[in-house]
Design an enzyme around this catalytic site. Structure first.
Site, PDB file in Angstrom:
ATOM      1  CG  ASN A   1      34.493  -0.774  18.053  1.00 39.39           C
ATOM      2  OD1 ASN A   1      33.824  -1.411  17.389  1.00 39.39           O
ATOM      3  ND2 ASN A   1      34.009   0.427  18.914  1.00 39.39           N
TER       4      ASN A   1
ATOM      5  CG  HIS B   1      67.900   9.202 -19.894  1.00 38.57           C
ATOM      6  ND1 HIS B   1      67.083  10.239 -19.328  1.00 38.57           N
ATOM      7  CD2 HIS B   1      69.064   9.092 -19.616  1.00 38.57           C
ATOM      8  CE1 HIS B   1      67.940  10.868 -18.564  1.00 38.57           C
ATOM      9  NE2 HIS B   1      69.049  10.329 -18.608  1.00 38.57           N
TER      10      HIS B   1
ATOM     11  CB  SER C   1      47.221 -13.275 -30.663  1.00 32.12           C
ATOM     12  OG  SER C   1      46.475 -12.882 -31.680  1.00 32.12           O
TER      13      SER C   1
ATOM     14  CE  LYS D   1      52.295 -10.303 -30.667  1.00 35.00           C
ATOM     15  NZ  LYS D   1      51.164  -9.535 -30.473  1.00 35.00           N
TER      16      LYS D   1
ATOM     17  CG  ASN E   1      51.024 -11.573 -26.883  1.00 32.95           C
ATOM     18  OD1 ASN E   1      51.996 -11.083 -27.589  1.00 32.95           O
ATOM     19  ND2 ASN E   1      49.753 -11.800 -27.523  1.00 32.95           N
TER      20      ASN E   1
ATOM     21  CD  GLU F   1      51.330  -7.519 -21.862  1.00 33.47           C
ATOM     22  OE1 GLU F   1      50.714  -6.631 -22.363  1.00 33.47           O
ATOM     23  OE2 GLU F   1      51.525  -8.603 -22.263  1.00 33.47           O
TER      24      GLU F   1
HETATM   25  N1  ARG Z   1      31.968  -4.917  10.951  1.00 35.39           N
HETATM   26  C1  ARG Z   1      32.956  -4.072  11.833  1.00 35.39           C
HETATM   27  C2  ARG Z   1      34.128  -3.698  11.046  1.00 35.39           C
HETATM   28  O1  ARG Z   1      34.470  -4.524  10.204  1.00 35.39           O
HETATM   29  C3  ARG Z   1      32.889  -4.455  13.157  1.00 35.39           C
HETATM   30  C4  ARG Z   1      33.102  -3.428  14.311  1.00 35.39           C
HETATM   31  C5  ARG Z   1      31.764  -2.928  14.232  1.00 35.39           C
HETATM   32  N2  ARG Z   1      31.747  -2.076  15.419  1.00 35.39           N
HETATM   33  C6  ARG Z   1      30.599  -1.374  15.676  1.00 35.39           C
HETATM   34  N3  ARG Z   1      30.641  -0.717  16.766  1.00 35.39           N
HETATM   35  N4  ARG Z   1      29.573  -1.432  14.863  1.00 35.39           N
HETATM   36  O2  ARG Z   1      35.003  -2.717  11.506  1.00 35.39           O
END
Ligand code: ARG
Length: 441
Positions: free
Chosen positions: A106, A152, A269, A275, A277, A282
């Protein structure tokens, strides 16, 4: 290949579930950041005495080898973090099993994305810087060219072509200023609660060159404000790029005929041989829509999350990765287009000499002679109402509208722009001042 992290489970993960939860496709873009983060983490573990200096050297060497060689991420790895750990174990053996001490995926993924944003915002600043330089160079090269200014998409008043280019320059400078998102290191937050192992997140932050470390470990793993800010800043730049692209697409039509893109920048084109383009412009315009979608997707992912890490956060990566790449390419395309743009100064001059563009000049001359503005506006409007060209009116005609002939006179776009001397206006002097001002970024 065996699935990872399944020791507590009685069955392997279902194949469809694995495919649904894996982030390896997006994570390919984060490999280098992930390994850099791990190298910093090893230094932190060593400083805390959690790993010996020999183990730290072994871990670092293995990680550096992964950095140098790259790594194929397999679906079974689920994500880049587990892929790197697996590869490290192949390379250096049991010491690899120490690496994940005092961290979680995490805080790891939050760090990876922060490192990614930090590098990509710098790349995007550089690309926008190229565009800013191209706009300034073009403005400087054509500083006396006049053209009709539009509101405009209707002809309004004569302006200097350079003035319009510098309007875009100012937008992009603000974009560069906005791309200054602070890099705060979340590593050491663990899954949410911090760690019982005595590591120092501030040490990791310093090792990584971050502005500082997180203050709250729960916020550290769930905070994606930096991602939202980056995607917003990049998307606003893409909106500006789209406006520039649209302007150039219009100006290079036969209807305007003010500029031309050289052959190397245009596409043909399959059917119409004549053309040439402006597809590249775009697509700059078209892709701004994609970035806007990514911004909304990211914010929508965040809005429903309860406190703490939630797997939805995985979905904050694709918008960041996609927008970083798309907007940088668009900025570089626009820089190239501006550098290579061919200017038809004569066509712009003809268009800027359109009689009607001088209506405001007459009003302003009347004002200078003491007529209240609203009164002057109405007198000139009465002339406009007749539908007659200003140049076809005799002195007596002007007097009949209560307009002194010397307030009407002969108009040229050059004289018109020269009169607009207010700061930031379109006079050559003002445009010179705008051009000469030091770069803000
Ligand atoms: N693959 C997860 C992500 O991209 C990583 C974190 C995953 N954490 C967990 N507790 N499963 O966020």
């Amino acid at each position: 290949m065996a699935q990872t992290l399944r020791h507590a489970f009685a069955a392997p993960m279902d194949d469809l579930v694995l495919k649904a939860v894996a982030s390896v496709d997006d994570d390919r873009h984060l490999l280098a950041d992930d390994v850099r983060g791990s190298i910093a983490h090893v230094a932190t573990l060593a400083a805390a005495g959690v790993v010996s200096s020999g183990q730290a050297a072994n871990l670092t060497a293995g990680l550096e080898r992964i950095l140098a060689e790259g790594l194929e991420l397999a679906l079974e790895d689920e994500d880049v973090h587990m892929a790197v750990e697996r590869r490290l174990e192949d390379l250096i053996g049991d010491d690899a099993r120490l690496l994940h001490t005092a961290r979680s995926r995490n805080d790891q993924v939050a760090l990876d994305l922060r490192l990614f944003v930090d590098a990509r915002q710098s790349d995007l600043r550089d690309a926008l810087g190229e565009l800013i330089e191209a706009l300034e160079a073009k403005a400087s090269e054509h500083r006396t060219v006049v053209m009709p200014g539009y509101t405009h998409v209707q002809r309004a008043q004569p302006i200097l072509f350079a003035h319009a280019l510098l309007a875009f320059r100012d937008q992009f400078e603000r974009d560069v200023e906005r791309l200054a998102i602070k890099f705060v290191s979340p590593l050491g937050a663990g899954a949410l609660a911090g760690s019982a192992v005595g590591i120092d997140p501030a040490f990791t932050a310093r090792t990584l060159g971050a502005a500082g470390a997180f203050a709250n470990s729960i916020d550290a793993v769930s905070d994606r404000d930096f991602a939202a800010e980056f995607v917003f800043a990049a998307t606003l730049a893409s909106v500006h790029l789209s406006q520039l692209a649209e302007t150039l697409v219009l100006w290079c039509t036969s209807e305007f005929g003010f500029v031309r893109l050289p052959d190397a920048l245009t596409t043909g084109s399959s059917l119409m041989p004549q053309k040439k383009n402006p597809d590249c412009l775009e697509l700059v315009r078209g892709r701004a829509g994609q970035s806007l979608g990514d911004l909304v997707a990211l914010l929508t992912t965040l809005k429903g999350l309860p406190v703490g890490y939630n797997r939805d956060l995985q979905e904050t990566k694709p918008p960041v990765i996609r927008v970083a790449d798309t907007v940088r390419t668009s900025a570089l395309v626009c820089a190239l287009a501006i550098r290579e743009l061919e200017i038809d100064a004569a066509a712009m001059h003809v268009a800027a000499s359109d009689d009607g563009l001088f209506a405001t000049d007459i009003v302003e001359r009347l004002v200078a002679s003491g007529v209240p503005f609203r009164e002057a506006h109405e007198r000139v409007a009465s002339v406009v109402r007749t539908g007659r060209a200003f140049t076809s009116l005799t002195d007596d005609d002007w007097r009949a509208f209560d307009i002194a002939p010397e307030c009407a006179g002969i108009f040229t776009p050059e004289a018109s722009v020269a009169s607009r001397t207010s700061p930031g206006g379109t006079s050559p002097q003002s445009v010179r001042t705008q051009l000469a001002r030091p770069r803000r970024t």
